[in-house]
Design an enzyme around this catalytic site. Structure first.
Site, PDB file in Angstrom:
ATOM      1  N   ALA A  25      11.327  -8.841 -19.610  1.00  0.00           N
ATOM      2  CA  ALA A  25       9.909  -8.708 -19.919  1.00  0.00           C
ATOM      3  C   ALA A  25       9.601  -8.173 -21.310  1.00  0.00           C
ATOM      4  CB  ALA A  25       9.243  -7.809 -18.874  1.00  0.00           C
ATOM      5  N   ALA A  26      10.474  -7.378 -21.896  1.00  0.00           N
ATOM      6  CA  ALA A  26      10.166  -6.797 -23.204  1.00  0.00           C
ATOM      7  C   ALA A  26       9.946  -7.904 -24.249  1.00  0.00           C
ATOM      8  CB  ALA A  26      11.299  -5.879 -23.649  1.00  0.00           C
ATOM      9  N   ASP A  39      12.804 -15.667 -19.776  1.00  0.00           N
ATOM     10  CA  ASP A  39      12.766 -15.816 -21.236  1.00  0.00           C
ATOM     11  C   ASP A  39      13.876 -14.942 -21.805  1.00  0.00           C
ATOM     12  OD1 ASP A  39      11.594 -16.704 -23.730  1.00  0.00           O
ATOM     13  OD2 ASP A  39      10.829 -14.670 -23.954  1.00  0.00           O
ATOM     14  N   CYS A  88      13.825 -18.722 -27.819  1.00  0.00           N
ATOM     15  CA  CYS A  88      13.276 -19.051 -29.137  1.00  0.00           C
ATOM     16  C   CYS A  88      14.421 -19.455 -30.065  1.00  0.00           C
ATOM     17  CB  CYS A  88      12.468 -17.885 -29.704  1.00  0.00           C
ATOM     18  SG  CYS A  88      13.352 -16.318 -29.811  1.00  0.00           S
TER      19      CYS A  88
END
Length: 318
Positions: free
Chosen positions: A119-120, A189, A242
């Protein structure tokens, strides 16, 4: 895995960046301050024009808000969100989490159970809370320090929509499969090399080495495997990075997707839904569907699609 060769422009929708093909990839890598080995990978994966566009984009201050209708876009088809209530984040990160929220399966008779497992720094968690007001959301990170930063950020929005989010220190790569703790939507993510974000993180190009990719991929496979063990039947998981590197994206997903009972959902219809609900600009949605979707997954390229480079794929347990 192949990728479409998108039309290249400075802002993702117009004039070509560089017309001449006389300059070699080694020459423009040196001219634009990128490692030659990295640029040669991009040329092989995406073509020379796109590789040059990535390098030129990395020299400029990143834009914000170029691909969305606005920070005050509608949450669903309800009231307009005040600009100050929307978390500040880059467009690529927001696109990933908007896709995740749009992918949430229906859970008749109960709130959806949502897990943001890496989550960070917390921006994606906030968007999930905003878009899914009835969901039960768990935000975790392997680092207690980073999770404390997430919790502090959530508290700034607790008066409006983030009060329902629970936080816990959890290493997603080490979780066991517990049916009573399964989730309908998981945003995975994962930490990555960040090669899609060199415009905002230029130091990466100087410190990164080819051998780093194998280390990153091993960690990513472990996190994805742990997250999948908590995915409920009918649940959906969004895996994203990313990074522009196939080792961290397609190959990680291919290894996990071999597991029985998983199928890939195409992101094209989700992109269309974001445009229909007034979140994503119509012309950007068309560009993304035409040039940023390959084998059902999203792959944005800096300098081509108007945001940082991101990869995202939606997996469903059937």
């Amino acid at each position: 895995m192949g990728h479409p060769r998108p039309p290249v422009s400075k802002e993702g929708a117009g004039a070509p960046i560089f017309e001449s093909t006389a300059e070699s990839s080694a020459a423009f890598a040196e001219r634009l301050g990128h490692p030659r080995w990295l640029v040669e990978r991009w040329v092989a994966a995406y073509g020379r024009e796109a590789a040059l566009a990535i390098c030129e984009y990395d020299q400029r201050e990143p834009q914000h808000g170029a691909i969305f209708v606005g920070a005050d876009a509608e949450a669903r088809d309800t009231s307009v969100i005040p600009a100050e209530a929307f978390p500040q984040m880059d467009d690529g990160s927001r696109l990933v989490v908007e896709l995740a929220a749009a992918a949430t399966p229906l859970t008749p008779g109960r709130p959806a159970r949502v897990w943001d497992c890496c989550a960070a720094p917390g921006g994606k968690t906030l968007v999930l809370a905003l878009r899914l007001p009835d969901a039960e959301i768990l935000a975790t990170d392997a680092s207690a320090k980073r999770l404390a930063q997430v919790a502090a950020r959530l508290r700034r929005y607790a008066h409006s929509y983030a009060e329902r989010v629970r936080c816990a220190v959890v290493d997603a790569s080490a979780v066991s499969g517990q049916p009573e703790a399964s989730f309908d939507l998981i945003l995975c993510d994962v930490p990555c090399s960040g090669t899609g974000t060199l415009a905002r993180n230029p130091e990466i190009r100087h410190r990164m080495r080819p051998e780093d990719l194998a280390r990153q991929a091993a960690r990513q496979r472990a996190i994805l495997g742990g997250a999948l063990r908590r995915l409920a039947p009918g649940g959906r998981l969004v895996y994203s990075t990313c990074s522009l590197e196939p080792e961290e994206n397609e190959r990680v997903v291919e290894a996990a997707a071999s597991e029985a009972g998983l199928r890939r959902l195409p992101v094209g219809p989700l992109i269309a839904r974001l445009a229909q609900t007034g979140v994503l600009r119509q012309e950007i949605a068309a560009t993304l569907r035409n040039s940023a979707v390959s084998d059902g997954a999203l792959r944005t390229l800096p300098g081509v699609h108007g945001c940082d480079g991101f990869f995202a794929v939606v997996l469903e347990r059937v």
